[in-house]
Design a protein around this motif. Structure first.
Motif, PDB file in Angstrom:
ATOM      1  N   ALA A 195      47.862  33.500  25.081  1.00 41.72           N
ATOM      2  CA  ALA A 195      46.552  34.324  25.000  1.00 41.72           C
ATOM      3  C   ALA A 195      46.336  34.816  26.453  1.00 41.72           C
ATOM      4  N   LEU A 196      45.508  35.904  26.532  1.00 43.42           N
ATOM      5  CA  LEU A 196      45.055  36.479  27.706  1.00 43.42           C
ATOM      6  C   LEU A 196      43.429  36.484  27.865  1.00 43.42           C
ATOM      7  N   PRO A 197      43.079  36.245  29.111  1.00 43.68           N
ATOM      8  CA  PRO A 197      41.443  36.276  29.453  1.00 43.68           C
ATOM      9  C   PRO A 197      40.962  37.630  29.374  1.00 43.68           C
ATOM     10  N   MET A 198      39.798  38.064  29.179  1.00 46.41           N
ATOM     11  CA  MET A 198      39.318  39.390  28.932  1.00 46.41           C
ATOM     12  C   MET A 198      39.434  39.960  30.351  1.00 46.41           C
ATOM     13  N   ASN A 199      39.591  39.390  31.463  1.00 40.65           N
ATOM     14  CA  ASN A 199      39.542  39.849  32.901  1.00 40.65           C
ATOM     15  C   ASN A 199      40.702  40.801  32.918  1.00 40.65           C
ATOM     16  N   ASP A 241      48.168  39.064  36.195  1.00 35.03           N
ATOM     17  CA  ASP A 241      47.467  37.865  36.257  1.00 35.03           C
ATOM     18  C   ASP A 241      46.274  37.799  37.182  1.00 35.03           C
ATOM     19  N   GLN A 242      45.030  38.029  37.015  1.00 38.17           N
ATOM     20  CA  GLN A 242      44.024  38.342  37.856  1.00 38.17           C
ATOM     21  C   GLN A 242      43.815  37.068  38.948  1.00 38.17           C
ATOM     22  N   ALA A 243      44.273  36.155  38.407  1.00 43.79           N
ATOM     23  CA  ALA A 243      43.846  34.918  39.457  1.00 43.79           C
ATOM     24  C   ALA A 243      45.314  34.768  40.292  1.00 43.79           C
ATOM     25  N   THR A 244      46.336  35.388  40.091  1.00 46.76           N
ATOM     26  CA  THR A 244      47.256  35.184  41.065  1.00 46.76           C
ATOM     27  C   THR A 244      47.891  36.441  41.681  1.00 46.76           C
ATOM     28  N   GLY A 245      47.640  37.716  41.181  1.00 46.24           N
ATOM     29  CA  GLY A 245      48.221  39.026  41.217  1.00 46.24           C
ATOM     30  C   GLY A 245      49.622  39.121  41.188  1.00 46.24           C
ATOM     31  N   VAL A 246      50.076  38.453  40.225  1.00 48.03           N
ATOM     32  CA  VAL A 246      51.341  38.484  39.787  1.00 48.03           C
ATOM     33  C   VAL A 246      51.625  39.204  38.218  1.00 48.03           C
ATOM     34  N   PRO A 247      52.267  40.123  38.216  1.00 53.43           N
ATOM     35  CA  PRO A 247      52.492  40.837  36.829  1.00 53.43           C
ATOM     36  C   PRO A 247      53.367  39.910  35.988  1.00 53.43           C
TER      37      PRO A 247
END
Length: 283
Positions: free
Chosen positions: A180-184, A228-234
């Motif tokens: 699942a993905l977060p809203m961010n 991924d907004q926490a890691t900057g990795v696609p």
């Protein structure tokens, strides 16, 4: 009953957001501590805007509003502080920058700031600030002729998404063994709870006190939700799962999540997470 469940504010276009408990809803977008959403933007050496589409590490540039400065942090970097006060208009350097196909006049931030962003992103670039004398009009093609303006957002001042819409996407991701993905991942300004999945697509209006917010255009998604907004990795792109049911014919089959919105009445309204939102469907 519709509820405002999240407020997120992005001082710098395509960098990390700031989760807020309250903000001011203005006709040009969210405002907090006299700072506007997307008031700053990163541009390359030719003045073209940069985003996570090409530079996902921009997600790791984290802003924080302090008393007189915007503090910025990024992995492996000393923190940077930018004065919040506007520069003197007669002495501040100016640049004409390019946002999509639109030239926009902006303040050019200093060389120290440019070096910091160049090191953080890994490409020569500069930070610019929206000029307060500039009026950047939204397209009236989707607003029914209603005039509206924005700063450095892609096209409209507010992005609204429903909490149940993300639940729907996540149910489909989990069904094929994906996380699942977060809203961010979808970077909305306002998240509305208490409505059905994708009902925001069909809202006539959302009422916040004396201020009316009207969804006007579905938000066509780019590859940023894969970052991924926490890691900057696609990672895996959720748009492949959404393709079968979120493609909008009116946008030439673009996959959409969330609605771009404008203020049609009122403005400068203090909004708070948890407040009831007036919500009416257009049919």
């Amino acid at each position: 009953m519709a509820i405002l469940s999240e407020i997120t504010f992005y001082p710098i276009k395509s960098c990390a957001g700031i989760a807020l408990r309250e903000a001011v809803l203005t006709s040009s977008g969210l405002m907090s501590e006299q700072v506007y959403d997307r008031e700053w933007m990163v541009v390359d050496s030719a003045g073209r805007f940069l985003t996570q589409r090409e530079y996902p590490r921009m997600a790791l540039i984290v802003p924080k509003i302090k008393a007189t400065t915007l503090e910025l942090r990024a992995p492996g970097m000393l923190r940077l502080e930018i004065e919040l006060g506007l520069p003197h208009p007669q002495s501040a350097p100016m640049l004409e920058v390019q946002l999509w196909d639109e030239p926009v006049r902006a303040y050019d931030c200093d060389e120290v700031t440019a070096a910091w962003f160049s090191n953080a992103i890994g490409v020569p670039c500069r930070l610019v600030r929206f000029h307060p004398d500039v009026v950047r009009a939204t397209s009236t093609q989707w607003t029914g002729g209603i005039a509206a303006s924005t700063l450095f957002s892609d096209g409209y001042p507010i992005l609204v998404a429903g909490a149940a819409s993300l639940d729907d996407v996540n149910d489909r991701l989990r069904a094929i063994g994906r996380d699942a993905l977060p809203m961010n991942r979808f970077r909305p300004n306002l998240v509305i709870g208490g409505i059905g999945a994708f009902e925001e697509d069909y809202a006539e209006f959302l009422q916040f006190g004396n201020t009316t917010l009207k969804p006007v255009k579905p938000c066509a998604r780019c590859p940023i939700p894969s970052v991924d907004q926490a890691t900057g990795v696609p990672g895996p792109d959720p748009l492949d799962v959404m393709h079968g049911y979120r493609a909008k014919p009116e946008l030439d089959g673009a996959i959409c999540f969330g609605m771009n919105a404008i203020v049609t009445q009122g403005g400068d309204e203090r909004i708070v997470v948890g407040q009831e939102v007036g919500f009416e469907l257009a049919f």
